[in-house]
Design an enzyme around this catalytic site. Structure first.
Site, PDB file in Angstrom:
ATOM      1  N   LYS A  70      18.565  79.487  85.689  1.00  0.00           N
ATOM      2  CA  LYS A  70      18.658  77.284  85.772  1.00  0.00           C
ATOM      3  C   LYS A  70      19.057  76.578  86.478  1.00  0.00           C
ATOM      4  O   LYS A  70      18.572  75.654  86.792  1.00  0.00           O
ATOM      5  CB  LYS A  70      18.953  77.441  83.910  1.00  0.00           C
ATOM      6  CG  LYS A  70      18.508  78.511  82.878  1.00  0.00           C
ATOM      7  CD  LYS A  70      19.361  78.572  82.287  1.00  0.00           C
ATOM      8  CE  LYS A  70      19.026  79.126  80.759  1.00  0.00           C
ATOM      9  NZ  LYS A  70      19.208  79.722  79.676  1.00  0.00           N
ATOM     10  N   GLY A  82      17.499  80.658  71.258  1.00  0.00           N
ATOM     11  CA  GLY A  82      16.607  81.496  69.915  1.00  0.00           C
ATOM     12  C   GLY A  82      15.634  81.037  69.613  1.00  0.00           C
ATOM     13  O   GLY A  82      14.811  80.419  70.585  1.00  0.00           O
ATOM     14  N   LYS A 108      11.816  80.855  83.049  1.00  0.00           N
ATOM     15  CA  LYS A 108      13.278  80.854  84.012  1.00  0.00           C
ATOM     16  C   LYS A 108      13.239  81.746  85.126  1.00  0.00           C
ATOM     17  O   LYS A 108      13.783  81.204  86.471  1.00  0.00           O
ATOM     18  CB  LYS A 108      14.075  80.670  83.474  1.00  0.00           C
ATOM     19  CG  LYS A 108      15.295  81.916  82.783  1.00  0.00           C
ATOM     20  CD  LYS A 108      16.130  81.732  81.616  1.00  0.00           C
ATOM     21  CE  LYS A 108      16.331  82.890  81.242  1.00  0.00           C
ATOM     22  NZ  LYS A 108      15.167  83.200  79.155  1.00  0.00           N
ATOM     23  N   GLU A 145      23.106  90.830  74.058  1.00  0.00           N
ATOM     24  CA  GLU A 145      21.297  91.506  74.114  1.00  0.00           C
ATOM     25  C   GLU A 145      22.469  92.506  74.341  1.00  0.00           C
ATOM     26  O   GLU A 145      23.715  93.166  74.715  1.00  0.00           O
ATOM     27  CB  GLU A 145      20.984  91.241  75.052  1.00  0.00           C
ATOM     28  CG  GLU A 145      20.470  90.283  75.250  1.00  0.00           C
ATOM     29  CD  GLU A 145      19.187  90.462  74.541  1.00  0.00           C
ATOM     30  OE1 GLU A 145      18.819  91.253  73.826  1.00  0.00           O
ATOM     31  OE2 GLU A 145      18.524  88.929  74.223  1.00  0.00           O
TER      32      GLU A 145
END
Length: 439
Positions: A202, A305, A102, A187
């Protein structure tokens, strides 16, 4: 049939799932594509960590993407470089590309599209937005005969998990982030998610596809969720709202300041608790698409995921392989509209502003007077004795729709007044059930 040979760049969480699905579903993928789909090689930085892949491994990614026996390059390494250089090499060498990147598409998607066109090959990227949710292909293909007016929704699972946790338990942002990290939703460095950059990339991709206009990440107004407090969550609840990090892309009609244009923005906002997006909890994503003929469409599901993202990658890979077998091509870049991007300052929405002020007569009148002086109409204003002590009080103002620039100027002036101890929060209030938020 001659096999379709695939070069895979990256073998992390998503790459591993791509390899697994290619092996486990080999017969079905071959039937769907019209030819066997085989791994030709896997490029990684540290081959010793993937010893089970044996002779497929290489650290020479450039050599792999230009090999004569490779038909399609699948990229799941992320980031700008070396992904950009590798994909441009692949496209120039006549290889079709499937990518989940992205950030690269939002920054340099047109260069990739032009390289694909020059070589007559495919560029597919369904996995770059909303994981397994089929969203980009409907925008590019299913709704190609309609006029899309708005795309809005939740496109980042980490921030949605954090805000959902805050709403469910009253936890602070820091505590909710800690839980998200412990559970693997965030993260170690969560900046790309919590500061809104992931969602902004996005939004750029969504706006580009929806409005046939090149929109890059620099065109997207971006704010994250770090400043959202438990108090903001509670304030939203008293208004019958919840707070979500939204990506909103709109086609806006011409007005006295600009011709027809597009806007793209990411920020936390209050939305009515009755809206379907309000019930999207945890790490799930959901996006509303509004079109003139189709009306409102909602896309919902796993937004991230390894397995969900790999599902989208494999869907693209089958489409690209089928095109190679049949000698055709998929949709090309559509940027014919070339609409200007509307500056954030001209957009209009409602606002919820919370201030701590000196608790004395006339202060509320002073505050509301500043809103009026800047042309910001007030829908409701209330003062309580719930400040931080020392003779302070809390004032909450909810506005009617107003230009972003006018609201920002008002807040700047308020912050400098002697009677104002601080502006605690400024949140947009989005009524996603109505068109023309920016009009």
């Amino acid at each position: 049939m001659k096999p379709i040979r695939v070069a895979l760049l990256g073998c992390g969480t998503v790459g591993r799932e791509v390899v697994r699905l290619l092996h486990e579903q080999a017969d079905e993928l071959a039937a769907r594509a019209g030819a066997p789909v085989e791994l030709a090689g896997v490029a990684v930085r540290r081959p010793h960590k993937h010893a089970d892949l044996g002779d497929l491994l290489t650290s020479d990614a450039s050599g792999l993407v230009t090999r004569e026996d490779v038909d399609v390059v699948v990229e799941v390494i992320g980031g700008i470089e070396p992904a950009r250089t590798l994909l441009l090499e692949a496209l120039k060498a006549g290889k079709s590309v499937v990518t989940a990147n992205k950030a690269l598409l939002a920054e340099d998607g047109p260069a990739l599209a032009e390289a694909a066109d020059a070589s007559g090959v495919d560029l597919y990227f369904e996995a770059s937005v909303a994981g397994a949710i089929p969203l980009l292909r409907p925008l590019r293909e299913s709704l190609a005969g309609d006029r899309i007016t708005r795309v809005a929704g939740i496109v980042n699972g980490t921030t949605n998990f954090i805000l959902s946790a805050m709403a469910a338990s009253g936890a602070s942002y820091a505590d909710a982030l800690e839980e998200a990290t412990r559970l693997g939703y965030a993260e170690a460095d969560p900046s790309a998610d919590v500061d809104g950059y992931d969602a902004a990339s996005k939004a750029a991709i969504l706006a580009s596809l929806a409005f046939h206009t090149r929109v890059n990440s620099a065109d997207v107004h971006c704010e994250g969720i770090r400043a959202v407090t438990a108090g903001d969550i509670a304030a939203a609840a008293t208004m019958g709202c919840v707070i979500k990090l939204l990506a909103i892309c709109e086609r806006t009609p011409a007005d006295e300041s600009m011709p027809e244009s597009v806007s793209a923005r990411v920020y936390p906002a209050m939305i009515p608790a009755t809206h379907p997006l309000a019930s999207v909890d945890g790490a799930f994503n959901a996006v509303f698409v509004e079109a003139e003929a189709a009306g409102q469409l909602m896309f919902y599901g796993q937004g991230a995921g390894g397995a969900p993202t790999a599902s989208a990658v494999l869907g693209d890979l089958v489409a690209v392989a089928r095109n190679r077998v049949l000698g055709g091509r998929g949709p090309r870049e559509s940027a014919y509209a070339s609409l200007p991007v509307r500056p954030i300052g001209t957009l209009r929405t409602r606002y919820h502003v919370s201030l701590e002020v000196v608790d004395r007569a006339g202060v509320l009148s002073t505050i509301t007077g500043e809103f009026a002086r800047h042309g910001v109409s007030i829908a409701a204003a209330r003062q309580t004795g719930e400040g931080n002590g020392n003779g302070s009080a809390r004032i909450v103002v909810v506005t009617h729709k107003a230009p972003e620039a006018a609201l920002a100027a008002t807040v700047d002036v308020l912050a400098g007044l002697d009677v104002v101890h601080g502006v605690h929060s400024v949140l947009r209030v989005e009524d996603l059930g109505r068109k023309g938020v920016a009009g």
